[in-house]
Design an enzyme around this catalytic site. Structure first.
Site, PDB file in Angstrom:
ATOM      1  N   LYS A 136       0.844  -1.180   0.000  1.00 44.81           N
ATOM      2  CA  LYS A 136       0.000   0.000   0.000  1.00 44.81           C
ATOM      3  C   LYS A 136       0.882   1.232   0.000  1.00 44.81           C
ATOM      4  CE  LYS A 136      -4.161   1.741   2.298  1.00 44.81           C
ATOM      5  NZ  LYS A 136      -5.114   1.503   3.409  1.00 44.81           N
ATOM      6  N   GLY A 137       0.576   2.193  -0.877  1.00 44.16           N
ATOM      7  CA  GLY A 137       1.379   3.398  -0.979  1.00 44.16           C
ATOM      8  C   GLY A 137       0.560   4.637  -0.772  1.00 44.16           C
ATOM      9  N   GLY A 138       1.126   5.790  -1.146  1.00 42.67           N
ATOM     10  CA  GLY A 138       0.448   7.052  -0.938  1.00 42.67           C
ATOM     11  C   GLY A 138      -0.813   7.179  -1.759  1.00 42.67           C
ATOM     12  N   MET A 139      -0.823   6.646  -2.988  1.00 41.26           N
ATOM     13  CA  MET A 139      -1.994   6.771  -3.862  1.00 41.26           C
ATOM     14  C   MET A 139      -2.653   5.438  -4.164  1.00 41.26           C
ATOM     15  SD  MET A 139      -1.223   9.570  -6.823  1.00 41.26           S
ATOM     16  CE  MET A 139       0.097   8.602  -7.533  1.00 41.26           C
ATOM     17  N   GLY A 140      -1.877   4.355  -4.157  1.00 40.94           N
ATOM     18  CA  GLY A 140      -2.412   3.105  -4.656  1.00 40.94           C
ATOM     19  C   GLY A 140      -2.240   1.932  -3.725  1.00 40.94           C
ATOM     20  N   ASP A 190      10.596   9.742  -5.657  1.00 43.59           N
ATOM     21  CA  ASP A 190      10.192   9.043  -4.429  1.00 43.59           C
ATOM     22  C   ASP A 190      11.051   7.795  -4.215  1.00 43.59           C
ATOM     23  OD1 ASP A 190       8.793   8.702  -2.101  1.00 43.59           O
ATOM     24  OD2 ASP A 190       7.073   7.698  -3.029  1.00 43.59           O
ATOM     25  N   LYS A 211      -2.185  -3.003  -9.537  1.00 40.03           N
ATOM     26  CA  LYS A 211      -2.170  -1.790  -8.728  1.00 40.03           C
ATOM     27  C   LYS A 211      -3.360  -0.923  -9.121  1.00 40.03           C
ATOM     28  CE  LYS A 211       0.677   2.024  -7.083  1.00 40.03           C
ATOM     29  NZ  LYS A 211       2.023   2.650  -7.068  1.00 40.03           N
ATOM     30  N   VAL A 223      -1.534  -2.382  -4.018  1.00 42.58           N
ATOM     31  CA  VAL A 223      -1.043  -3.415  -4.923  1.00 42.58           C
ATOM     32  C   VAL A 223      -1.532  -4.769  -4.429  1.00 42.58           C
ATOM     33  CG1 VAL A 223       0.965  -4.456  -6.020  1.00 42.58           C
ATOM     34  CG2 VAL A 223       1.005  -2.028  -5.427  1.00 42.58           C
TER      35      VAL A 223
END
Length: 934
Positions: free
Chosen positions: A12-16, A138, A33, A18
Site C-alpha cells: 500500500k502506498g500514498g496513492m495506490g 520518491d 495496482k 497493490v
C-alpha cells in the site's frame, strides 16, 4: 476488473494499493495496482496515477517492472504488471535494526560488500530513467524490490514525472529562489498525496522548501539509501514530524557505524550525495557510479603511511649526488649532468600510491621516480626494477616508463603554457603501474608478474621545486587477492616459501583464475630461482605444462616463452608466443601476451637489435594499437638505413608508412619471417595492388623461399583470367606478372634464353627484381657471363633513371672480372670517396672490394674501420679480411646475415684469398635458412 481475481493485498502506498491477482485470460499471477478508493474521486490524483502507469510502460530496463495493461474505463482505474517474488530493501534493513547479534546468513546479506552491487543496480536504473528525461522523486528502500533470483527493481512510479513537464510547475507553491543555509525542515516517512510529492524523509532539503525537482533530488535520495546500506541506520534520530537542524545531526557513516569497517572515502561518497547544497552533490548519477567503481571492482582504499621531505636527509637511507647515466642510460638527457639521488628509508608495500607536486622548472632537465627491489638497492644496483622519467620541453610533458634500465613506454602531451606546477600520482598495485598527471591517466602498464620494487628512489636536480612526497598503502579493499602472500615471498626472493603457497592456492581453487594464475607464477618463481642459483633453465618448462588445455592455456606458452628467452632460444620463444596468439586469439589473457611483446620489443631494441624487428612485426600484425604515433616516428628512424638499402623501397619513392602492408612486408623481408606473406598476398590480390603483388614475389624469391614463391604463382595463375589491374597502376596485367614468375623459374633452371624472352615482356621494375634475384646465384655459381648477358639486355632499353638502379650490378661484374679501370671510373663518377658515403650503402662495400683488388690490405682495413657501427654489416665485412666473422653474425638481422656472408665471399674473392677461406662463406650462405623458422 472481471478478468482479474484479487488474491491478497501485498502493498500500500500514498496513492495506490497493490494486489496479487490471477489473470484469468492468461492463466497467470500478476501484480495489480489500483488507486485507493478514498482518493478515486480526486481528478488530480487520478491523473497522476495514470501518468505513473504510462511512464512505467514507456520505460524498458531490467530494473523497472514492465506494464502488462492499463485500464481507466469508468470508476475502475488500475494497471497490471509481472508479479516478482521477493522483499523490499526496507524489510531487509528493518530485519537488522536494533539487533546486537546477526545470523551468519543475515550478516552476509547486509554486509557492505553485498549491498554495493545492489546499490549500483539501483543507480543504473535511475541513470537510465534520467537519460529518458524522467525523475522518480520518491526513491526510498520501500520502493526497491529485491527478487528471490537476484532481481533489483524500482517500483511505485506515482511521483515520477518528465522533466520540464507542465505538471511539475503546477505542483510547486513558490518558484522563488531559496537559500539552503540552516533551514528548519520537517521530515516524515510517508508519501503525502497532494502538493508535496514524495516521502519527506527521503526528499532533498530544497524539495521540502518548494524548489523544482531535478536529477540532484534523486541523487540525494540515493545518497540516503547508500547511507543506510553502509550503516544499517537512518541518519536522523527524531520523532515523526519534529523539526530539526539538518546540518547539526548527520554523522558520516564511518562515525555512525564504526564497527562496520566502512572505507573512509566510501563514507565521503555517501556524504557528498546527501550534501545540503545541491551544488555540492554529484553532478550526475554517472559520476556517482564512477566514484563507486573502485569498491565494486575490489580496488584498494588508501591511507598515508609516510611523508618524505625531499630536503630532509633523515627521511632517506641514501642521499648523494649521482651521474644520470648510471640509472637511466637510455635517456636523451646529458649523462654528464649531476642529480640528487635519494633512496627511501621506509619500505613500500606491494600496493602503493605515491603523490607529490612538482614545478615545471624542476623537471626541465628531468626527474625520476624509481621502485627498487630492496636487496638490489642495498647492493647499489639502482637500475633494477621499474622507473619513471618526467621531463618538460617547450610546454610538452613527456613521461617514460623504464624497466631494468630499458625504456618500454613513452608518452608526451602538451601542457597549459601558464601552468607552473602540476600534481603527479603513481599507483603501483600487484602487476599494474598507473601514472596520473593532474588526475588524468597518463601511462598504464600491466606486467605478467607483480612488480617487485619495495624501495622508493627519487632523482632530481632542483629540490626546491618538489613538494613533500606522500606514500600511501591500501587498507580497505573489499577483496584482497589470495596471491598476495606468495607474491610477498617472491618479492623478497624467498622462492621455496613462495612456491609452497602458490601450490596451495593452485590446488584450492581448481578451475578458477586463482588456480592457473598461481601455477603460472609458480613456474616463473622456479625459473627465476634456477636462473639465480644456476642450473638448467629448461627444467622450468614442465611447471608450465600444468596449464595445458586449461582455463589459463595461453599462460602455458607465455611461461615457456620466458624460459626460452632466458635460455637464448629466440626462435623457440617466438614459436611459443605465436602459437598462443593464434590459437587463443579471443582469450581474456591474450592482452598479457601483447604487453609482453611490447616489453620484448623495447628490451631487444637496446640489447638485440636483430630481434627487435621480429617483435615490431608481431605487434604490427597482432596489436598495432600498442604503438603510439610518437613511437612510430622513433621506429621509422631506427629502420631508416635498412629502408634505403631495400630494393622495393628504392623503386617506390612513396614514404614508408609504419601502419601499412608494405611495412609488414619490409619487416618480413629483413627478418626472414615469412609466416604473414600468404595473408599479405591475399590482401594485395583483393585490392588489385599490382605493385604489392610484385613486391611479395620479390621478397619470396630473393630470400630463397621457393615454397612460398610457387604457392603464390599457383594462386596467381588461378585468377589470371579474372583480374585486370586499374589504369592508376600503369595498366599492368596479371599476364605480365605471370611472365615475370615464369622468367624467374627459367633463371633458376638456367634456361637463360627463355628467361630473357619472358622478362622482355615485363615492365622494368619486374626485370630489376629478377636481375637482383639472379645476381647472387650467378656469382655463387660463377656463371657471370649469363648474368652479364641478361644485365645488358635489361640495361640497353632502360631510361637514364632506370639505369641508375642497375649501376651497382655493372660495377660488381667489372670487379669480378678484374676490370679495375671501368670499375674505378663508375665508382668515382657516381660515388666519389671524397664525399661522405653511408656505410650501409652498396657503394661503400664496392669501394672496399675495389681497394682489395688493388692489393693493399691496409687500405682495405682502413676503409672499413670508418664504420661507426662496429658490429654492423659493413664493419663485419671488413673484419673478414683478417679473420672469420661467424661469431658476430648473431648481432645481425636475418637478411643482413645473408648479405654479409655473400659480400664477405665477394670481398675475399677480390683479395685473391685461398679457395678454402672464401668457400666457407659461400657454403655458409647456401646452408643458411631460407626463412626464419627453417
Amino acid at each position: 476488473m472481471q478478468r482479474y481475481e484479487l488474491i491478497r493485498l501485498i502493498g500500500k502506498g500514498g496513492m495506490g494499493e497493490v494486489y496479487l491477482a490471477h489473470d484469468k485470460a492468461c492463466s497467470r499471477r500478476v501484480a495489480l495496482k489500483r488507486i485507493r478508493e478514498d482518493l478515486s474521486g480526486n481528478a488530480l490524483l487520478r491523473q497522476r496515477f495514470l501518468r505513473e502507469a504510462k511512464i512505467a510502460a514507456d520505460l524498458i530496463h531490467p530494473g523497472i517492472v514492465p506494464v502488462y495493461s492499463i485500464c481507466s474505463d469508468g470508476e475502475a482505474v488500475y494497471y497490471t504488471m509481472p508479479y516478482i517474488e521477493g522483499f523490499s530493501l526496507k524489510s531487509l534493513l528493518k530485519s537488522v535494526w536494533q539487533k546486537e547479534v546477526l545470523s551468519k546468513e543475515l550478516e552476509e546479506k547486509t554486509s557492505v560488500k553485498s549491498f554495493l552491487p545492489i546499490f549500483d543496480k539501483i543507480c543504473a536504473t535511475v541513470e537510465y530513467i534520467h537519460s529518458k528525461g524522467v525523475l522518480h522523486r520518491d526513491l526510498k528502500p520501500d520502493n526497491i524490490l529485491l527478487g528471490l533470483f537476484g532481481e533489483v527493481v524500482i517500483i511505485d512510479w506515482g511521483a515520477a514525472i518528465f522533466k520540464h513537464a507542465k505538471e511539475l510547475k503546477l505542483e510547486q507553491d513558490d518558484e522563488a529562489a531559496v537559500s539552503f543555509d540552516e533551514r528548519n525542515i520537517c521530515y516524515s516517512s510517508m508519501t503525502i498525496p497532494g502538493k508535496i510529492v514524495g516521502t519527506p524523509d527521503y526528499m532533498a532539503p530544497e524539495s521540502l522548501l518548494g524548489v523544482e525537482a531535478s536529477e540532484k533530488t534523486d541523487i540525494y535520495a540515493l545518497g540516503l539509501i547508500l547511507y543506510q546500506m553502509l550503516t544499517l541506520a537512518f541518519p536522523y534520530r527524531r520523532k515523526k514530524g519534529r523539526k530539526l537542524s539538518y546540518r547539526d545531526v548527520v554523522l558520516p557513516p564511518i562515525e555512525m557505524s564504526p564497527y562496520r569497517e566502512i572505507p573512509p572515502s566510501l563514507s565521503q561518497i555517501a556524504m557528498k550525495a546527501i550534501a545540503i547544497n545541491p551544488a555540492d552533490r554529484f553532478s550526475s548519477i554517472q559520476e556517482l557510479r564512477q566514484a563507486l567503481q573502485p569498491y565494486l571492482q575490489g580496488d584498494p582504499e588508501w591511507t598515508v603511511k609516510a611523508t618524505l621531505m625531499a630536503k630532509e636527509k633523515s627521511c632517506w637511507k641514501y642521499y648523494d649526488p649521482i651521474l644520470l647515466s648510471r640509472y637511466f642510460p637510455v635517456l636523451a638527457s646529458s649523462p654528464a649532468q649531476w642529480y640528487n639521488f635519494m633512496l627511501s628509508e621506509v619500505e613500500i608495500s606491494a600496493s602503493t600510491r605515491v603523490e607529490y607536486t612538482v614545478t615545471k622548472s624542476a623537471v626541465h632537465e628531468g626527474m625520476g621516480i624509481l621502485f627498487l627491489p630492496s636487496k638490489e638497492a642495498e647492493r647499489g644496483e639502482f637500475y633494477c626494477g621499474y622507473g619513471l622519467w618526467f621531463s618538460v620541453q617547450n610546454h610538452e610533458l613527456t613521461v617514460s616508463l623504464i624497466k631494468n634500465g630499458i625504456e618500454i613506454q613513452k608518452k608526451s602531451q602538451e601542457m597549459i603554457s601558464q601552468q607552473s606546477r602540476f600534481a603527479i600520482l603513481i599507483e603501483k598495485s600487484d602487476n599494474r603501474i598507473a601514472v596520473f598527471v593532474e588526475q588524468a591517466l597518463f601511462i598504464l602498464h600491466i606486467d605478467y608478474l607483480p612488480s617487485l620494487g619495495n624501495r622508493l628512489g627519487v632523482i632530481i636536480q632542483d629540490l626546491q621545486g618538489m613538494s613533500n612526497i606522500a606514500i600511501s598503502e591500501s587498507i580497505g579493499a573489499l577483496r584482497v587477492s589470495c596471491l598476495a602472500v606468495p607474491d610477498a615471498f617472491l618479492s623478497e626472493k624467498l622462492y621455496d616459501q613462495a612456491a609452497i603457497f602458490y601450490r596451495k592456492i593452485r590446488d584450492s581453487f581448481p578451475g578458477r583464475k586463482e588456480s592457473y594464475e598461481a601455477q603460472f607464477r609458480l613456474g616463473v618463481t622456479l625459473l627465476t630461482q634456477i636462473e639465480e642459483q644456476g642450473g638448467d633453465l629448461t627444467q622450468a618448462l614442465s611447471s608450465f605444462d600444468y596449464l595445458h588445455g586449461g582455463a589459463g592455456a595461453p599462460l602455458e606458452y607465455l611461461g615457456k616463452a620466458l624460459v626460452y628467452q632466458r635460455n637464448g632460444s629466440f626462435v623457440e620463444e617466438i614459436r611459443c608466443l605465436l602459437f598462443a596468439l593464434k590459437r587463443y586469439s579471443q582469450h581474456p589473457e591474450i592482452p598479457r601476451l601483447e604487453d609482453h611483446l611490447c616489453f620484448r620489443l623495447y628490451d631487444s631494441l637496446h640489447k638485440h637489435r636483430s630481434e627487435a624487428l621480429v617483435f615490431m612485426l608481431l605487434i604490427l600484425w597482432i596489436a598495432p594499437e600498442k604503438i603510439s604515433v610518437r613511437e612510430e616516428e622513433r621506429f621509422l628512424r631506427i629502420i631508416y638505413h635498412k629502408q634505403q638499402a631495400t630494393l622495393f623501397c628504392q623503386v617506390d619513392k612513396a614514404p614508408l608508412q609504419f601502419r601499412s602492408s608494405k611495412m609488414e612486408l619490409f619487416l618480413s623481408f629483413w627478418t626472414g619471417f615469412s609466416l604473414f606473406l600468404p595473408e599479405l598476398f591475399r590482401r594485395a590480390g583483393g585490392l588489385r595492388d599490382y605493385q604489392a603483388l610484385a613486391d611479395i614475389f620479390y621478397v619470396a624469391g630473393v630470400s630463397g623461399n621457393r615454397e612460398a614463391f610457387m604457392q603464390f604463382s599457383t594462386a596467381l595463375a588461378n585468377v589470371s583470367d579474372e583480374i585486370t589491374f586499374p589504369e592508376s597502376l600503369h595498366n599492368q596485367k596479371v599476364a605480365e606478372l605471370m611472365f615475370f614468375v615464369k622468367g624467374v623459374e627459367a633463371l633458376r633452371n638456367k634456361d637463360y634464353q627463355k628467361a630473357k624472352k619472358l622478362l622482355w615482356k615485363t615492365p622494368f621494375t619486374l626485370q630489376l627484381y629478377a636481375l637482383d634475384m639472379f645476381h647472387i646465384q650467378a656469382f655463387l655459381d660463377e656463371e657471370i657471363e649469363s648474368f652479364i648477358d641478361l644485365l645488358q639486355a635489361i640495361y640497353d632499353p632502360a631510361s637514364e633513371e632506370e639505369r641508375d638502379h642497375i649501376l651497382v650490378y655493372i660495377i660488381q661484374t667489372h670487379l669480378w672480372n678484374r676490370d679495375l679501370e671501368r670499375a674505378y671510373k663508375l665508382l668515382n663518377d657516381r660515388f666519389p670517396l671524397d664525399e661522405e658515403l653511408a656505410e650501409y650503402s652498396e657503394a661503400f662495400i664496392l669501394w672496399g672490394c675495389y681497394l682489395a683488388l688493388t692489393g693493399d690490405r691496409v687500405v682495405v682495413k682502413a676503409h672499413f674501420s670508418r664504420c661507426r657501427y662496429k658490429y654492423g654489416k659493413s664493419a663485419l665485412i671488413g673484419k673478414c679480411v683478417d679473420g672469420d666473422i661467424f661469431d658476430y653474425l648473431d648481432n645481425l638481422v636475418w637478411w643482413e646475415k645473408k648479405m654479409t656472408l655473400f659480400q664477405s665471399y665477394f670481398l675475399l674473392r677480390c683479395l685473391n684469398e685461398s679457395p678454402r677461406r672464401y668457400e666457407k662463406y659461400r657454403q655458409a650462405y647456401l646452408s643458411m635458412e631460407n626463412n626464419f623458422f627453417d
